[in-house]
Design a protein around this motif. Sequence first.
Motif, PDB file in Angstrom:
ATOM      1  N   GLU A 249       0.920  -1.168  -0.023  1.00 66.48           N
ATOM      2  CA  GLU A 249      -0.113  -0.161  -0.042  1.00 66.48           C
ATOM      3  C   GLU A 249       0.697   1.047  -0.236  1.00 66.48           C
ATOM      4  N   ALA A 250       1.853   1.190   0.863  1.00 65.23           N
ATOM      5  CA  ALA A 250       2.771   2.332   0.702  1.00 65.23           C
ATOM      6  C   ALA A 250       3.547   2.695  -0.385  1.00 65.23           C
ATOM      7  N   ALA A 266      -5.441   6.939   2.182  1.00 65.74           N
ATOM      8  CA  ALA A 266      -4.825   5.514   3.141  1.00 65.74           C
ATOM      9  C   ALA A 266      -5.392   5.837   4.461  1.00 65.74           C
ATOM     10  N   PRO A 267      -5.469   4.797   5.486  1.00 67.71           N
ATOM     11  CA  PRO A 267      -5.019   3.175   4.917  1.00 67.71           C
ATOM     12  C   PRO A 267      -6.208   2.887   4.006  1.00 67.71           C
ATOM     13  N   PHE A 268      -5.983   2.268   3.117  1.00 59.76           N
ATOM     14  CA  PHE A 268      -6.905   1.663   2.286  1.00 59.76           C
ATOM     15  C   PHE A 268      -7.874   0.759   2.801  1.00 59.76           C
ATOM     16  N   PRO A 269      -9.242   1.056   2.565  1.00 63.40           N
ATOM     17  CA  PRO A 269     -10.447   0.103   3.299  1.00 63.40           C
ATOM     18  C   PRO A 269     -10.191  -1.255   3.068  1.00 63.40           C
ATOM     19  N   ARG A 270     -10.455  -2.486   3.951  1.00 62.73           N
ATOM     20  CA  ARG A 270     -10.275  -3.584   3.415  1.00 62.73           C
ATOM     21  C   ARG A 270     -11.846  -4.494   3.581  1.00 62.73           C
ATOM     22  N   GLY A 425     -11.965  10.964  -8.506  1.00 63.58           N
ATOM     23  CA  GLY A 425     -10.807  10.640  -7.998  1.00 63.58           C
ATOM     24  C   GLY A 425     -10.379   9.165  -7.776  1.00 63.58           C
ATOM     25  N   TRP A 426      -9.492   8.712  -6.713  1.00 63.58           N
ATOM     26  CA  TRP A 426      -9.059   7.355  -6.524  1.00 63.58           C
ATOM     27  C   TRP A 426      -9.599   6.916  -5.436  1.00 63.58           C
ATOM     28  N   ARG A 427     -10.138   5.668  -5.562  1.00 64.26           N
ATOM     29  CA  ARG A 427     -10.915   4.953  -4.474  1.00 64.26           C
ATOM     30  C   ARG A 427     -10.237   3.300  -4.482  1.00 64.26           C
ATOM     31  N   PRO A 428      -9.049   3.192  -3.752  1.00 62.84           N
ATOM     32  CA  PRO A 428      -8.526   1.895  -3.744  1.00 62.84           C
ATOM     33  C   PRO A 428      -8.985   1.237  -2.441  1.00 62.84           C
ATOM     34  N   LEU A 429      -9.108  -0.051  -2.589  1.00 59.12           N
ATOM     35  CA  LEU A 429      -9.260  -0.807  -1.533  1.00 59.12           C
ATOM     36  C   LEU A 429      -8.603  -2.232  -1.583  1.00 59.12           C
TER      37      LEU A 429
END
Lengths: 592, 592
Positions: A249-250, A266-270, A425-429
């Motif tokens: 993630e980093a 960050a932190p990305f949701p899990r 925008g960015w929505r990582p998980l």
Amino acid sequence: MRSHYCGQVDEILSGQEVSVAGWVHRRRDHGGVIFVDLRDREGLLQIVFDPDAREIFQDAERLRGEFCVRIRGLVRPRPPGTANAALASGQVEVLARELEILSRAETPPFHHDEAANEELRLKYRYLDLRREVMQKRLRLRHRVTRAMRDYLDEQGYIDIETPMLTKATPEGARDYLVPSRTHAGQFFALPQSPQLFKQLLMMSGFDRYYQIVRCFRDEDLRAERQPEFTQLDIETSFMSEEQIMQHMEALICSIFATVLGDELPAPFPRITYAEAMRRYGSDKPDLRIDLELVDVADLVRDCEFKVFAAPAANPQGRVAALRVPQGGVRMTRKEIDDCTAFVGRYGAKGLAYVKVNELAKGRDGLQSPILKFLSDAAIEGILTRAAAADGDLIFFGADTAKVVNDSLGALRIKLGHDLGMAQTGWRPLWVVDFPMFEWDADAKRWVALHHPFTAPRCEDAAELRADPANAISKGYDMVLNGSEIGGGSVRIHRPDMQSAVFDLLGIGPEEAQQKFGFLLEALKYGTPPHGGIAFGLDRIVMFMAGTDSIRDVIAFPKTQTAADLLTNAPTPVSEEQLKELYIRVRLPVKVG
Amino acid sequence: MRSHYCGQVDEILSGQEVSVAGWVHRRRDHGGVIFVDLRDREGLLQIVFDPDAREIFQDAERLRGEFCVRIRGLVRPRPPGTANAALASGQVEVLARELEILSRAETPPFHHDEAANEELRLKYRYLDLRREVMQKRLRLRHRVTRAMRDYLDEQGYIDIETPMLTKATPEGARDYLVPSRTHAGQFFALPQSPQLFKQLLMMSGFDRYYQIVRCFRDEDLRAERQPEFTQLDIETSFMSEEQIMQHMEALICSIFATVLGDELPAPFPRITYAEAMRRYGSDKPDLRIDLELVDVADLVRDCEFKVFAAPAANPQGRVAALRVPQGGVRMTRKEIDDCTAFVGRYGAKGLAYVKVNELAKGRDGLQSPILKFLSDAAIEGILTRAAAADGDLIFFGADTAKVVNDSLGALRIKLGHDLGMAQTGWRPLWVVDFPMFEWDADAKRWVALHHPFTAPRCEDAAELRADPANAISKGYDMVLNGSEIGGGSVRIHRPDMQSAVFDLLGIGPEEAQQKFGFLLEALKYGTPPHGGIAFGLDRIVMFMAGTDSIRDVIAFPKTQTAADLLTNAPTPVSEEQLKELYIRVRLPVKVG
């Protein structure tokens, strides 16, 4: 031949002589003077040919678009009112004192024309790549790989190359094969990933490995796939799932920050695989879209409507509702019908819906052909669970879980975009807690959800054998805006567990020995706990470049039929070559 | 799992608790205490198991070589007199407080044993790679590629990936072929180099390109070749031969300085191909050896000794002398005879020599069976030209120029090393002014000395056609200590010149169109002058690592028969796979 790039000539150089080289981007003749916009990779520069310099002017008259030239001349400010603020060189022009035509150009088949059809763009890829947007995309790609290397080198990862001519591995796709000339009748396979080699490198004690590496899959090509693609491949030892995920993630955050200046949330949701399927019908949910699926099987299990009741009672079935806020107001009847056709592509046999006109009126405030089959309790339960409000539209999926997930999951994305409900925008998980195995009902056997080297949560091989259906793996996928950009796992590092997994997958001891004997052998000599991930470079760059085709971020991509339109590959080869390789062609028999 | 790498635990951490993980390198039981040298990629660390900590001690008793373990313990100074200055951690030891056996190891087939035979080392490559020297070599390789990228990125070169599934190109070796599933009966080729793609990238205006890229040649393997190898591939536009060579020389100097701290003797000397062949019998001379060939054909053309006279009179022949200082004194009769056998391998039918005992005595001071055939003038001429002194030995080669160059060139190297006359250090140079073409007497046609895209010195296609035998190319090779480490050229950038070269090489218009139609087409659209180079990464790293096999600097190399002993590739594949690829195997018919 050159003192400056075109795009770097600016007012600081005024009064100086420069040499530049590049392509005639545009030529205009105006008031007896010839103006040429000269282009190189750094930008455009206006060149002026004065008719008083007769010899050069005569040469300049021969210039056409895409001629490649070298020019020496004097930098001077443009006349007042003619500056071009859009160009770095827009304050100045160069009065030509010397012109050399390095090579001529015929009229190109298209000219910096975004709208040229893709086939033409691929055939003349070298012209397509002259476009500023394509230059930017490939340079962005370089900045991305540079940022990856910088980060990983800093963290002590070692870049190690693994073979391309290797042994067939079962990664779930067809291998590209390479006949051997020195071993008659035998074949290498091009790697689908360096999976086993990177595991062997951990067994070798390198501790942290990475590679930006070409991989190959001979699949029926979808829009986002290429027969050859590039992944950032990573493996580490002595780290837990948790540590690897934090590390990776980093890494991704660092790349987005370095290259784009964007801060990822960050932190990305899990979320677990089960939850992702339940809420989004997908293991790569697009979190930019706020719509969610809710389960209603328990509410309709006993209703008269068999379309609902049957899947609700089936352990493999699912009945789910998808609320579209204000969908009842915003969507026309035709748009709703189109949705039925849309989910049909995913195997859904229909698409029931309820329009919520006015909740306060109870049944009378609703509009739907299926209302009559549902009890008041069921209706109220559904409305409550979906959190329905006046003006909403509720779609239903009722089928096998797979069909419901695929169809409502896709509908969720479609409606999110169509109705302008997708955030920017960015929505990582992270998606975690994948099942180890999926039951393949056709083949009547377990298949691995990740790959056969993924470690299960349970430490004990007997425990795994006892209940494979409920075994959870130490796998994790990184998802960004609805696309899987990376996937990995902690690997099995003990031979008994690896054998158990092979067994469960129906790979008997003999086959295991033949295919993976070297791995089983290697596991005997003190294998460290290890795990890793692979990121899809093409897809990450595609996202960052803001385009929707990975072909836009690959210099020389192939078509959907795996052909190279530029060089015209593949091609037939000579009989002698085939003979040396101990193969012959068998063409399909033409029928009729 | 770990707070420090083993090799990083030192006296600064004394009194602190650390967690380390790695492999049992050695175990010694001494005075009731168990000592384990724990190894990870950063080095060794001594762990002490005290019998008073009974439970841990019992576990420690189970430890064997290559067990993979995690240990928590207290760092403390070693008892006086037991420090090990050879280790970074040599002042301290760790008193174990916790031991976890992560995985066991069977007794390895070899144990950090340099002398293990290579077949075993390749089969158990993961164990071989655990050796410190192998770890260092692969980490050196990473530092080299890192230094290359740093330098080139800094200079504005763009890293661009080119395809692996591509069209067969004629680079002088066999292609590896890949059957296509979507185009029945057709094949991709794996690239022998990205030559044409990098030229196309110049046509696309990227201006400066590089790639560290895998290349493939299906050759009969020699010691320094692998079926897949890696090159640093570079191409630039708008630069002259001279500028490219300066640039590339600076790159290599920078890498040696950055990685090894070594200063290469720059500017590199340049010698022409003709001079290299004349003085060293080789186009990749090892300048560490001071011996040189001198021509004596003119002196012996009319002598009675047909072995000399015939090649001296033949335009394709050569008669040359190689003086070995003090060879007459230092070499035994047997050693001289061995030289005859040695040059026999290069096709020489004999090896005449003259021993120079005492120059002052004239003929009587010399010793040789061939003296009687030579006139006084010839003898004096030879002695003068070779700068003979008392005690020297002069060898002669007389045959076709090729045989003389090959045999005396090789003898020069052999004697230089055998007699301890090779200097140490780095002796780079450029070889330039290669002929464009070589006449292949068997095939009765011209072949390209570099490749068909290399530009000739002359600018005019008609001039080239008129006298191909004397055409000089704009090619250049970088040679280091007798090995070609890089080769390149300025390329042809005009379609008429490219067509002329194809013609001269016997590639008719139809074949040219079929194989290189895309290149000829691309040349029409304003191709910039361009050129580049490719460096052999494996070989450069091999030199820097001080080893003599590229297999030592490749993680998973293949054998001389292009097999992977670790995974056992290549392998037979299933009939279904072959069917899908429209091929079948034809095994060689066994005779007898």
